[in-house]
Design a protein around this motif. Structure first.
Motif, PDB file in Angstrom:
ATOM      1  N   LEU A 292       4.190  -0.750  14.812  1.00 59.42           N
ATOM      2  CA  LEU A 292       3.412  -0.876  16.044  1.00 59.42           C
ATOM      3  C   LEU A 292       2.394  -2.006  15.958  1.00 59.42           C
ATOM      4  O   LEU A 292       1.779  -2.224  14.905  1.00 59.42           O
ATOM      5  CB  LEU A 292       2.651   0.425  16.321  1.00 59.42           C
ATOM      6  CG  LEU A 292       3.478   1.653  16.651  1.00 59.42           C
ATOM      7  CD1 LEU A 292       2.593   2.884  16.711  1.00 59.42           C
ATOM      8  CD2 LEU A 292       4.193   1.449  17.982  1.00 59.42           C
TER       9      LEU A 292
ATOM     10  N   TYR B 162       1.426  -0.583  10.895  1.00 60.62           N
ATOM     11  CA  TYR B 162       0.729  -1.394  11.889  1.00 60.62           C
ATOM     12  C   TYR B 162       0.739  -2.857  11.477  1.00 60.62           C
ATOM     13  O   TYR B 162       0.631  -3.181  10.296  1.00 60.62           O
ATOM     14  CB  TYR B 162      -0.725  -0.934  12.042  1.00 60.62           C
ATOM     15  CG  TYR B 162      -0.857   0.427  12.662  1.00 60.62           C
ATOM     16  CD1 TYR B 162      -0.739   0.595  14.038  1.00 60.62           C
ATOM     17  CD2 TYR B 162      -1.092   1.547  11.885  1.00 60.62           C
ATOM     18  CE1 TYR B 162      -0.857   1.855  14.612  1.00 60.62           C
ATOM     19  CE2 TYR B 162      -1.211   2.807  12.452  1.00 60.62           C
ATOM     20  CZ  TYR B 162      -1.092   2.951  13.816  1.00 60.62           C
ATOM     21  OH  TYR B 162      -1.205   4.187  14.370  1.00 60.62           O
TER      22      TYR B 162
ATOM     23  N   LEU C  37       7.901   3.842  12.440  1.00 63.26           N
ATOM     24  CA  LEU C  37       7.730   3.076  13.667  1.00 63.26           C
ATOM     25  C   LEU C  37       6.746   1.949  13.385  1.00 63.26           C
ATOM     26  O   LEU C  37       5.651   2.191  12.858  1.00 63.26           O
ATOM     27  CB  LEU C  37       7.194   4.005  14.760  1.00 63.26           C
ATOM     28  CG  LEU C  37       6.968   3.451  16.153  1.00 63.26           C
ATOM     29  CD1 LEU C  37       8.257   2.892  16.738  1.00 63.26           C
ATOM     30  CD2 LEU C  37       6.432   4.567  17.054  1.00 63.26           C
TER      31      LEU C  37
ATOM     32  N   ARG D 150       8.692   8.576  20.109  1.00 61.12           N
ATOM     33  CA  ARG D 150       8.731   9.717  19.185  1.00 61.12           C
ATOM     34  C   ARG D 150       9.703  10.784  19.675  1.00 61.12           C
ATOM     35  O   ARG D 150      10.370  11.439  18.874  1.00 61.12           O
ATOM     36  CB  ARG D 150       7.336  10.314  18.987  1.00 61.12           C
ATOM     37  CG  ARG D 150       6.440   9.465  18.132  1.00 61.12           C
ATOM     38  CD  ARG D 150       6.821   9.649  16.688  1.00 61.12           C
ATOM     39  NE  ARG D 150       6.091   8.715  15.850  1.00 61.12           N
ATOM     40  CZ  ARG D 150       6.627   8.076  14.830  1.00 61.12           C
ATOM     41  NH1 ARG D 150       7.874   8.267  14.498  1.00 61.12           N
ATOM     42  NH2 ARG D 150       5.914   7.247  14.115  1.00 61.12           N
TER      43      ARG D 150
ATOM     44  N   GLY E 167      -3.795   1.046  18.684  1.00 61.11           N
ATOM     45  CA  GLY E 167      -2.567   0.444  19.165  1.00 61.11           C
ATOM     46  C   GLY E 167      -2.720  -0.319  20.458  1.00 61.11           C
ATOM     47  O   GLY E 167      -3.612  -0.059  21.263  1.00 61.11           O
TER      48      GLY E 167
ATOM     49  N   GLU F   6       1.031   7.772   7.032  1.00 61.13           N
ATOM     50  CA  GLU F   6       1.761   8.980   7.413  1.00 61.13           C
ATOM     51  C   GLU F   6       0.727   9.970   7.919  1.00 61.13           C
ATOM     52  O   GLU F   6      -0.189  10.354   7.196  1.00 61.13           O
ATOM     53  CB  GLU F   6       2.547   9.578   6.257  1.00 61.13           C
ATOM     54  CG  GLU F   6       3.340  10.795   6.716  1.00 61.13           C
ATOM     55  CD  GLU F   6       4.366  11.282   5.715  1.00 61.13           C
ATOM     56  OE1 GLU F   6       4.726  12.477   5.817  1.00 61.13           O
ATOM     57  OE2 GLU F   6       4.795  10.498   4.860  1.00 61.13           O
TER      58      GLU F   6
ATOM     59  N   VAL G 174       4.190   5.566  22.977  1.00 64.79           N
ATOM     60  CA  VAL G 174       4.563   5.985  21.623  1.00 64.79           C
ATOM     61  C   VAL G 174       5.212   7.366  21.671  1.00 64.79           C
ATOM     62  O   VAL G 174       6.196   7.617  20.980  1.00 64.79           O
ATOM     63  CB  VAL G 174       3.351   5.945  20.665  1.00 64.79           C
ATOM     64  CG1 VAL G 174       3.699   6.549  19.312  1.00 64.79           C
ATOM     65  CG2 VAL G 174       2.867   4.513  20.494  1.00 64.79           C
TER      66      VAL G 174
ATOM     67  N   ASP H 233       4.488  11.957  11.265  1.00 62.25           N
ATOM     68  CA  ASP H 233       4.812  10.663  11.862  1.00 62.25           C
ATOM     69  C   ASP H 233       4.483   9.553  10.876  1.00 62.25           C
ATOM     70  O   ASP H 233       3.387   9.519  10.306  1.00 62.25           O
ATOM     71  CB  ASP H 233       4.013  10.422  13.151  1.00 62.25           C
ATOM     72  CG  ASP H 233       4.480  11.257  14.321  1.00 62.25           C
ATOM     73  OD1 ASP H 233       5.519  11.927  14.205  1.00 62.25           O
ATOM     74  OD2 ASP H 233       3.789  11.232  15.364  1.00 62.25           O
ATOM     75  N   ARG H 234       5.430   8.640  10.674  1.00 61.41           N
ATOM     76  CA  ARG H 234       5.224   7.487   9.790  1.00 61.41           C
ATOM     77  C   ARG H 234       5.128   6.225  10.639  1.00 61.41           C
ATOM     78  O   ARG H 234       5.978   5.985  11.501  1.00 61.41           O
ATOM     79  CB  ARG H 234       6.362   7.391   8.774  1.00 61.41           C
ATOM     80  CG  ARG H 234       6.320   8.563   7.788  1.00 61.41           C
ATOM     81  CD  ARG H 234       7.436   8.523   6.779  1.00 61.41           C
ATOM     82  NE  ARG H 234       8.703   8.710   7.468  1.00 61.41           N
ATOM     83  CZ  ARG H 234       9.781   7.953   7.279  1.00 61.41           C
ATOM     84  NH1 ARG H 234       9.787   6.980   6.409  1.00 61.41           N
ATOM     85  NH2 ARG H 234      10.891   8.198   7.963  1.00 61.41           N
ATOM     86  N   VAL H 235       4.060   5.452  10.372  1.00 63.74           N
ATOM     87  CA  VAL H 235       3.773   4.269  11.176  1.00 63.74           C
ATOM     88  C   VAL H 235       3.369   3.121  10.271  1.00 63.74           C
ATOM     89  O   VAL H 235       2.690   3.323   9.262  1.00 63.74           O
ATOM     90  CB  VAL H 235       2.621   4.552  12.179  1.00 63.74           C
ATOM     91  CG1 VAL H 235       2.266   3.319  12.975  1.00 63.74           C
ATOM     92  CG2 VAL H 235       2.976   5.681  13.110  1.00 63.74           C
TER      93      VAL H 235
END
Length: 146
Positions: free
Chosen positions: A19, A98, A17, A9, A49, A89, A5, A94-96
């Motif tokens: 994941l 899942y 992103l 990044r 993850g 966030e 990751v 970082d914005r993710v």
């Protein structure tokens, strides 16, 4: 953050992103094991993850061990979850999102929070969970757990 990751990044910064993830549903009768996360202060299920090439059950066992020091037996799949409720966030921006597979799990050894990612662990009955400051997506997972 995993090396994988982090390498992404390094190229995309804080951009969104998507994941793959895994989630542990640990029960003791009618009680569920929840963790209060350091980055948000919210209660949620334990998970994380999946690394490239990693089997899902192995990823879940690794995540539970890293965050609680406990070994688990990974059982059957409860369901697959994604979408808006699974977007986060982090404090660093970082914005993710899942997409997570939730599994029934049995604790084989005692669990304690790592005090890095997790601040505390607790056993809660369904009715008590509704009153916790929590990630609301866990309501669906716990409902699906029967």
């Amino acid at each position: 953050m995993s090396e994988y990751v982090q390498s992404i990044r390094d190229r995309i910064g804080n951009d969104f992103l998507l994941l793959p993830g895994v989630t542990a549903v640990v029960r003791d009768g009618e009680r569920f094991l929840l963790a209060r996360h350091a980055h948000s202060g919210l209660w949620s299920l334990i998970g994380g993850g999946v690394e490239p090439g990693e089997e899902l059950a192995a990823a879940l066992a690794r995540e539970v061990l890293e965050e609680t020091g406990a070994e688990v037996r990974v059982g059957g799949i409860i369901g697959a979850y994604g979408g808006e409720p699974m977007m986060v966030e982090y404090p660093n921006g970082d914005r993710v999102g899942y997409v997570s597979i939730a599994y029934e799990c049995d604790l084989l050894t005692p669990a304690a929070p790592d005090m890095d990612e997790l601040l505390e662990l607790g056993w809660f009955e369904r009715d008590a969970i509704a009153g916790l400051p929590r990630r609301h997506w866990i309501d669906r997972v716990i409902g699906d757990a029967g």
